[in-house]
Design a protein around this motif. Sequence first.
Motif, mmCIF file in Angstrom:
data_model
loop_
_atom_site.group_PDB
_atom_site.id
_atom_site.type_symbol
_atom_site.label_atom_id
_atom_site.label_comp_id
_atom_site.label_asym_id
_atom_site.label_seq_id
_atom_site.Cartn_x
_atom_site.Cartn_y
_atom_site.Cartn_z
ATOM 1 N N SER A 26 0.834 -1.207 0.000
ATOM 2 C CA SER A 26 0.000 0.000 0.000
ATOM 3 C C SER A 26 0.866 1.253 0.000
ATOM 4 O O SER A 26 0.586 2.237 -0.705
ATOM 5 C CB SER A 26 -0.924 -0.004 1.223
ATOM 6 O OG SER A 26 -1.792 -1.116 1.201
ATOM 7 N N SER A 61 -7.834 3.468 -4.892
ATOM 8 C CA SER A 61 -9.151 3.021 -5.346
ATOM 9 C C SER A 61 -9.502 1.684 -4.702
ATOM 10 O O SER A 61 -8.627 0.945 -4.208
ATOM 11 C CB SER A 61 -9.169 2.883 -6.873
ATOM 12 O OG SER A 61 -8.284 1.837 -7.276
ATOM 13 N N ARG A 62 -10.766 1.369 -4.728
ATOM 14 C CA ARG A 62 -11.218 0.101 -4.156
ATOM 15 C C ARG A 62 -10.603 -1.072 -4.905
ATOM 16 O O ARG A 62 -10.187 -2.066 -4.287
ATOM 17 C CB ARG A 62 -12.747 0.029 -4.236
ATOM 18 C CG ARG A 62 -13.316 -1.271 -3.687
ATOM 19 C CD ARG A 62 -14.829 -1.279 -3.820
ATOM 20 N NE ARG A 62 -15.378 -2.532 -3.325
ATOM 21 C CZ ARG A 62 -16.662 -2.858 -3.384
ATOM 22 N NH1 ARG A 62 -17.542 -1.993 -3.935
ATOM 23 N NH2 ARG A 62 -17.087 -4.017 -2.906
ATOM 24 N N ASP A 63 -10.504 -0.973 -6.224
ATOM 25 C CA ASP A 63 -9.911 -2.053 -7.013
ATOM 26 C C ASP A 63 -8.445 -2.256 -6.646
ATOM 27 O O ASP A 63 -7.975 -3.387 -6.513
ATOM 28 C CB ASP A 63 -10.038 -1.711 -8.505
ATOM 29 C CG ASP A 63 -9.423 -2.795 -9.387
ATOM 30 O OD1 ASP A 63 -9.925 -3.942 -9.342
ATOM 31 O OD2 ASP A 63 -8.436 -2.501 -10.091
ATOM 32 N N ARG A 65 -6.999 -1.505 -3.740
ATOM 33 C CA ARG A 65 -6.924 -2.089 -2.392
ATOM 34 C C ARG A 65 -7.196 -3.588 -2.425
ATOM 35 O O ARG A 65 -6.551 -4.371 -1.720
ATOM 36 C CB ARG A 65 -7.915 -1.384 -1.454
ATOM 37 C CG ARG A 65 -7.581 0.075 -1.177
ATOM 38 C CD ARG A 65 -8.328 0.565 0.069
ATOM 39 N NE ARG A 65 -9.785 0.399 -0.089
ATOM 40 C CZ ARG A 65 -10.589 1.293 -0.619
ATOM 41 N NH1 ARG A 65 -10.073 2.439 -1.080
ATOM 42 N NH2 ARG A 65 -11.886 1.074 -0.708
ATOM 43 N N GLN A 66 -8.147 -4.007 -3.257
ATOM 44 C CA GLN A 66 -8.446 -5.439 -3.363
ATOM 45 C C GLN A 66 -7.284 -6.195 -3.998
ATOM 46 O O GLN A 66 -6.946 -7.317 -3.570
ATOM 47 C CB GLN A 66 -9.724 -5.636 -4.177
ATOM 48 C CG GLN A 66 -10.984 -5.180 -3.458
ATOM 49 C CD GLN A 66 -12.231 -5.314 -4.310
ATOM 50 O OE1 GLN A 66 -12.138 -5.450 -5.546
ATOM 51 N NE2 GLN A 66 -13.387 -5.261 -3.679
#
Length: 364
Positions: A26, A61-63, A65-66
Motif C-alpha cells: 500500500s 481506489s477500491r480495485d 486495495r483489493q
Amino acid sequence: MPRIPITEPIFPDAALSESAIKDRLSHHALRLKARKTGLIIPDYLAAEDELDHLQLHIALSRDMRQRIARRAACIAARVDRRSPLSRLKREDRERFEALRNGVDLVALPSEHRADEIAAELHAEFPWMGQATEAIWHGLRRSVQSGEAGLRLPPMLLDGPPGIGKSRWARRLAGLIGVPDLIFEATTENASFGLVGSQRGWGNAVPGRLVNLILTRLVANPVVVVDEVEKAGEARSHQGRTFSLTDALLPLLEPLSARRWSCPYFEVAFDMGWVIWVLTCNDGRRLPEPLLSRCPPIRLESPSRDNLVVFAQREGTRRRLSDASIDAVCTAISWAALQGHRPDLRAVVRMLDRAEGLERKPPLQ
C-alpha cells in the motif's frame, strides 16, 4: 537470565506476515500515485510518518486495495507453506508461538552458589553423599566452563526403594530454581508418555517433555525418570516397538540431544540443556547402552539416625509441634530396636499422619 532459541528456525519472519506485506504494498502504491500527481513528500519524514502523510492526501481506489490484499495474501501463504509449522493444527501452532522469542536458560551466578547447593543437599540427605558429590562437581564445572546456562551430565541413581532418590532430585531442582518433571516408568512404561507419538496415530499427543518446555519456557528443567529399570515397551500391529529406554538414548547423548526431533511436532528441539536424573532399584536390569551414557551411582539406605534427623527437619519445616516430632522420632527408634528399619516413605507417611491430626478441627 538469558533467553535462547529452543527449536530450529521455524517461525516465519514477522516482516513477511500478511498485514506487513499489505502495508508495504500500500505504501509503495501511494508513493507511485503521489509521484504521478506531483505531491511533494518532505525528506525529513520517517517511514510511518510518510505513510500517514500520503494517506492524508491520497486515497487508493477500491480495485487497487483489493488487488493489494490478494497479492499480500498470496505471498504470505507461500511463506507460510515453507515453515514446518504449516503441518500443525491451529491450536498446536498457537502453542508454538510461545517459543518465538526463545526460552529462559537458568545459570548459577558463581561457584560459591554451587557449594551452597551441595551443602544444602548434603544436610538434608546425608545418606546420598555420592550423588550430592557428583552433582557438586557437575555444578562447579558448569560455572567454570563459562556457558550461558547450567548444563549437567545425566545421572543414574541406583539404590534400594524408598530412600528418597526422587525427593533428592526435586530438591535439587528447587535449589537451582528450575521446574521439575517426575515421570513414573512403572505406570508410563512406553515412550509415548515422555517423548510423544507421531501424528497420524488416533491418539497422537506431544510428550510430557515437550509440554513442559512449552508450558514453563525453561530450557534446562530437571526431568526425573523414576524406576527406569521397570519400563516396558509397546508394540504396534506392524511389529514396531516403542521402548522408553530406547527413546531416552538420543536424549542422553549430548550431540543428538541438541537436535532431537519431536515425533509429534516433527520439529527439532535443543534438549541438550535438560538435566536428567534417572532412578532405579537394580541397575543390573538396565541395557548396556543406557548404562554407558549414565554410569550408575550406587546408594545405600539411610541409617536410623539419618531418618531421625530428617523427621526433625521436615517436621520443623511443616511447623509441627514438638510432641508430634518426638512421637515420629520415637516410632523410628522403636522400629529399629525391633529389627525393622523404616524407609523414607514410611517416615513421610508418619509426618503426614501427624500433620493431619494437628490440622484436624477440634470435636465439639
